[in-house]
Design a protein around this motif. Sequence first.
Motif, PDB file in Angstrom:
ATOM      1  N   LEU A 112      46.703  36.027  48.682  1.00  0.00           N
ATOM      2  CA  LEU A 112      45.364  36.328  48.209  1.00  0.00           C
ATOM      3  C   LEU A 112      44.962  37.766  48.521  1.00  0.00           C
ATOM      4  O   LEU A 112      44.230  38.396  47.763  1.00  0.00           O
ATOM      5  N   LEU A 124      45.132  40.576  34.402  1.00  0.00           N
ATOM      6  CA  LEU A 124      45.181  39.949  33.075  1.00  0.00           C
ATOM      7  C   LEU A 124      46.012  40.794  32.122  1.00  0.00           C
ATOM      8  O   LEU A 124      46.859  40.275  31.393  1.00  0.00           O
ATOM      9  N   PHE A 433      34.704  27.111  41.682  1.00  0.00           N
ATOM     10  CA  PHE A 433      35.580  27.452  40.568  1.00  0.00           C
ATOM     11  C   PHE A 433      35.986  26.172  39.849  1.00  0.00           C
ATOM     12  O   PHE A 433      36.506  25.243  40.454  1.00  0.00           O
TER      13      PHE A 433
ATOM     14  N   GLY B 210      43.500  32.312  28.452  1.00  0.00           N
ATOM     15  CA  GLY B 210      42.664  31.462  29.295  1.00  0.00           C
ATOM     16  C   GLY B 210      43.451  30.972  30.509  1.00  0.00           C
ATOM     17  O   GLY B 210      42.960  31.008  31.632  1.00  0.00           O
ATOM     18  N   ILE B 212      46.164  32.310  31.862  1.00  0.00           N
ATOM     19  CA  ILE B 212      46.445  33.423  32.782  1.00  0.00           C
ATOM     20  C   ILE B 212      45.181  33.745  33.581  1.00  0.00           C
ATOM     21  O   ILE B 212      45.229  33.938  34.799  1.00  0.00           O
ATOM     22  N   GLY B 213      44.052  33.769  32.872  1.00  0.00           N
ATOM     23  CA  GLY B 213      42.779  34.072  33.544  1.00  0.00           C
ATOM     24  C   GLY B 213      42.505  33.101  34.672  1.00  0.00           C
ATOM     25  O   GLY B 213      42.130  33.500  35.779  1.00  0.00           O
ATOM     26  N   GLU B 214      42.729  31.806  34.402  1.00  0.00           N
ATOM     27  CA  GLU B 214      42.488  30.806  35.452  1.00  0.00           C
ATOM     28  C   GLU B 214      43.424  31.006  36.632  1.00  0.00           C
ATOM     29  O   GLU B 214      43.024  30.832  37.776  1.00  0.00           O
ATOM     30  N   SER B 215      44.667  31.386  36.333  1.00  0.00           N
ATOM     31  CA  SER B 215      45.615  31.545  37.438  1.00  0.00           C
ATOM     32  C   SER B 215      45.248  32.750  38.293  1.00  0.00           C
ATOM     33  O   SER B 215      45.598  32.814  39.457  1.00  0.00           O
ATOM     34  N   VAL B 216      44.549  33.718  37.699  1.00  0.00           N
ATOM     35  CA  VAL B 216      44.148  34.894  38.473  1.00  0.00           C
ATOM     36  C   VAL B 216      42.820  34.635  39.192  1.00  0.00           C
ATOM     37  O   VAL B 216      42.713  34.785  40.401  1.00  0.00           O
ATOM     38  N   VAL B 217      41.809  34.201  38.413  1.00  0.00           N
ATOM     39  CA  VAL B 217      40.483  34.015  39.004  1.00  0.00           C
ATOM     40  C   VAL B 217      40.480  32.816  39.963  1.00  0.00           C
ATOM     41  O   VAL B 217      39.816  32.825  40.988  1.00  0.00           O
ATOM     42  N   GLY B 218      41.274  31.803  39.627  1.00  0.00           N
ATOM     43  CA  GLY B 218      41.278  30.605  40.457  1.00  0.00           C
ATOM     44  C   GLY B 218      42.319  30.651  41.569  1.00  0.00           C
ATOM     45  O   GLY B 218      42.623  29.616  42.173  1.00  0.00           O
ATOM     46  N   ALA B 219      42.864  31.836  41.861  1.00  0.00           N
ATOM     47  CA  ALA B 219      43.940  31.946  42.858  1.00  0.00           C
ATOM     48  C   ALA B 219      43.597  31.272  44.187  1.00  0.00           C
ATOM     49  O   ALA B 219      44.454  30.579  44.750  1.00  0.00           O
ATOM     50  N   PRO B 220      42.375  31.458  44.711  1.00  0.00           N
ATOM     51  CA  PRO B 220      42.087  30.790  45.996  1.00  0.00           C
ATOM     52  C   PRO B 220      42.185  29.269  45.897  1.00  0.00           C
ATOM     53  O   PRO B 220      42.712  28.624  46.803  1.00  0.00           O
ATOM     54  N   ILE B 222      43.952  27.500  43.710  1.00  0.00           N
ATOM     55  CA  ILE B 222      45.344  27.114  43.496  1.00  0.00           C
ATOM     56  C   ILE B 222      46.097  27.093  44.818  1.00  0.00           C
ATOM     57  O   ILE B 222      46.858  26.188  45.124  1.00  0.00           O
TER      58      ILE B 222
END
Lengths: 619, 591
Positions: A112, A124, A433, B210, B212-220, B222
Amino acid sequence: MLGRGLGVLRQAIREQPRIFAVAVIGSVLFGSMVIVSAYVVGAVVGDVVVPAIARGEVGVGTLALAAVALFGISVLRVVGIFGRRLGAGYMQYRLQAAYRRRVTRRYLDLPLSWHHRNATGTLLSNANSDVEAAWYPIAPLPFAVGTLVMLVGAIVSLFATDWALALVGLAVFPALFALNVVYSRRMAPRQARAQRLRAEVSGIAHESFDGALVVKTMGREAQETARFAGRAGELRDALISVGRLRGVFDPLLETLPSLGTLAVLVVGAFRLRQGAISVTELVSVAFLFTVLAFPVRAIGWVLAELPRSVAGWDRVRRVLDATGEMPYGQKVLDPATPGPATLTFTDVHFSYPPAEAHEPGAQVLGEVGFTVPAGRTVALVGPTGAGKSTIASLAVRLVDPDSGVVELDGVDVRDLTAASLAGTVALVAQVPFVFDDTVRANVALDRAGIDDEAVWAALRLAEADGFVAALPEGLDTMVGERGTSLSGGQRQRLTLARALAGRPRLLVLDDATSAVDPRVEAAILAGLRASAGEPGVPAASILVVAYRRATIALADEVVYTEQGRVIARGTHTELLATVPGYVDLVTAYEQAEVDRAQERAYDDEVAQLPSGLEIEVDR
Amino acid sequence: MTNDERDARTETTWQTLRRGLALSPELRTGLAATLGLALVYMVGRVAVPVAVQQGIDRGIVGGLNLDVVWSVVAVTAAILVVTTACGYLMMRRLFTVSETALANVRTRAFRHVHDLSMLHQQSERRGSLVSRVTSDVDQITQFLQWGGVILLVNLGQLVVTTAVMLAYSWQLTLVVLVAFLPAVLVIRQLQRRLGAAYATVRQRTGTLLGAIGESVVGAPVIRAYGIAGRTARRLDEAIDNQRLAQQRAIRISIVGSSVGELAAGLALAGVVVLGVTLGVDGTLSIGQLTAFLFLVTLFIQPVQIATEVLNEAQNAIAGWRRVLDVLDVAPDVADPGEQGRDLPAGPLDIRFAGVRFAYPGGPPVLHDIDLEIPAKSRVAVVGETGSGKTTFAKLLTRLMDPSAGAVLLSGVPLAQVRFDSLRSRVVMVPQDGFLFDATVGDNVRFARPELTDEQLGAAFTELGLADWLDGLPAGLDTPVGERGEALSVGERQLVALARAYVADPDLLVLDEATSAVDPATEVRLQRTLDAVTRGRTTLAIAHRLSTAQAADEVIVVDRGRIVQRGPHDELVHDSDSVYGLLYASWLEQTR
């Protein structure tokens, strides 16, 4: 640049050698047919048409042969086109897919802290447009390779025909090639600039529309439009400069081979008079110049895309080569003891990595030590910006400390396997989230052993069962992009249910009920306390970041932090008696009320005073 | 599907073009001259085949005459110089005019999106609004720069080539046209399928982005839930789906160009067979026949890329249509503009007269609200989630208009107030303290860029936030990151509050503006706000009842109606009332 660009192309060929071979074979077949077609047309004119007209009669056999040859060449060209374009396309798309897969795998593997250092938009585009840009030259590459082979073949066949006509070719083809190279060299920076500006224009639009409410409520539409228009104007100028360059080169690239054909007419007529060539050969060469012009441009396309490709490749490599994974350990917490877990922080220090490598990072935590004993609830209290969320992240190992140890049941969290860690602790973050998926998927996350019954149980515990049951399709309702169809409180309760569904042995709540009404929050907390099978025995230890007194009241112990340090630990009553900062924080509302009461009393006195005077005066 | 979308789908290409031209009249300027230049440029394309015919017939076959060849070549070369220059001028004009016009369209669409009501903005996916001013316009400009020129030049080329061929021999022209006819029919079919295939590619690309975006923004999330495997599977699926769609599209595209190629082969063969027959009859010269073979190759190129170009043209038209559709939506909460009135000077009082509100197609959220709030008072609006209290704030700041009734400020109906007067006098601080990716200082001076650092510093001091500001790594120059994410949620709210404070409004509306701030800071802020906003009207939506306790008056909203109003001390007496229950719960929470 050229060397590095070719390096990227080599990499592509190494990864997809077979399909590249198919594409190049197709392309060479196509190129050969282009040359052959020129000679066949020449032969048809010189050896079929001229004699036929001269004799005044039609040779049916030769005529049929000519027609079949012309159509046959077309068929072979189609075969070539299929091989070339299908091969090139499949190669490009396969490489794109393969690298998208690798890049996103890295996103999942990298810690992270690495994510924090990189803007969302950058990540992205790394996985999307940068991968695309890196493999963009693959599409015209086989065509370009085939064209190179064809050019060599054309020169050879020209020399075989006549050295004087070959000299015309030697003048025109390299000039055409050079013109293409200059064109793409000049074009590349202009395209890059336009591309960059396009991204910036899009960035402004994204941000401005994201903040539409602020723009609207402060009446800044005109200024935002001016900001956007400024960048859109730069983009317009960049695109006009791209267009002007195109205006110069496109007509030139078309005219040059035409001039070549004219030169062939002059030189050819001269050589014809000398008896060195035949009409067949003259027409063939003239035709060759006409049909060769277009394929030569493919070389220019590849060259034009190389700088963008290299830039994209560099950015992709930066992700693939990034290090600092948080490797998981081998240890597993004993699954035979399903009771609550113990969390211990010992002398933990943590700083966020600096923006610039040479600067020191901002220290967020120092010498943090405390314990959440099994089955107990510990409240983490402190003012805004005291490092509470960082402690929560460390507890579930979203980040690792610079020094010091975080332990679960006496085992360093760094030694635990990913599965054991995820099965033991659950974090509910401050900002919920939600995945673009169904309610069920958002709660269960495909984890083993979480059936609909467990999902409903978790929703019930999080006080979310009511609104979910009222949704049009219940558990199957799609919650939309980042959960926008739900209210803030509903999203929080959904993420809370997600945490509870995994039956964690340690629950970390990072101010996770801030958007929930006090009454609802009280119900949730009461439920959590009684969530174990037997009354009075909680199923999980809880670390809760809290401001509300009721939440704190549920805690067995309070850890009070200020500016990244643990200032005091103890029960609520102890801290109230000994720690002034804590008192200020948790009794802020009462204090405010007392102050108000005093002020009001004072105001009343002051208000009475002048009125008294007035009365006196009146008398 | 809304009515707009249905209409858009049935609208023809010509209607869209007409609508677009009406909106950008600058596209017409000098259009005739540009087309004239294009026509001259196209003549250059047939110059060489004509030269070949002239050279062969008059200078080579039947007696060599080098002088004739020379003069034919010289004249043709001169023509080519002129046509090349015309080509340059044509493109230069075309690109300058079209890019300028489209940049204006882009900016107008951007402004228009901001002018749309909040309700409309929220009903669209944010990404799709961004597309209107980015990728949709990009699609048009990219088409004009590549396919548009090809289409223009090739259409002309087909016309000019056909004219030259007709001049040589109508019979052979017929052969060529007949050979290409099936290709044209097949290409029309293919182009439709290609359009559908590309639509699938776009849709799957959207899904992929979408994911890819979730995998980046939702990293914590995941990481915390150990669901990297699940996420990877979803990503792989999206990546493969996109690849398969791309491969399908390219297969159709290749079939399209192959059809053109085969048609050319057929035409060449036909021309030779019939041409020789005509030549033997004496109706066609050798040069003319040769020129025909050259002319047929001029036919190939346009037909080969026709599927791609036509598809791109259709996408560009569709993009244009989407942009025009956004521009056609009349803002439902519109600025009265010049005809509007200014708010009277001085503190503002508030009146709700028979106000009702319902979201389109939804149940009523507010019922018949009649309410007067005197100027200079400090009012708190409380109620449970979903009671309608936020709607109240949105109506008051005219982010939305009531379904019935009117909201008046100092006697002026809001709908009549000019926006620049309204927005400078009435400021709302929303719960989500959105910050722009700039420094703390730039965010605070958002509404008043003229403020100096000293003035900003003073404002923070007045709000009692000087210590917090000093604690930041670079004070006012500290960057806040994307959406302010470099700051904590509570800190973002502090900056948003300072931003509203320096805007110096006469009516300040706070929508749970301090919900993520710690209690001590909140109480401090409250007191300083009370002091600095004295003499102005403030209305605070609150779920922390400390705000209500401090207010002059509390308005309690329940299920879309005002059920209680009065000072806290009075309302709290009735312990069975809505407010009494809320307060009891609040006490339980905080004591």
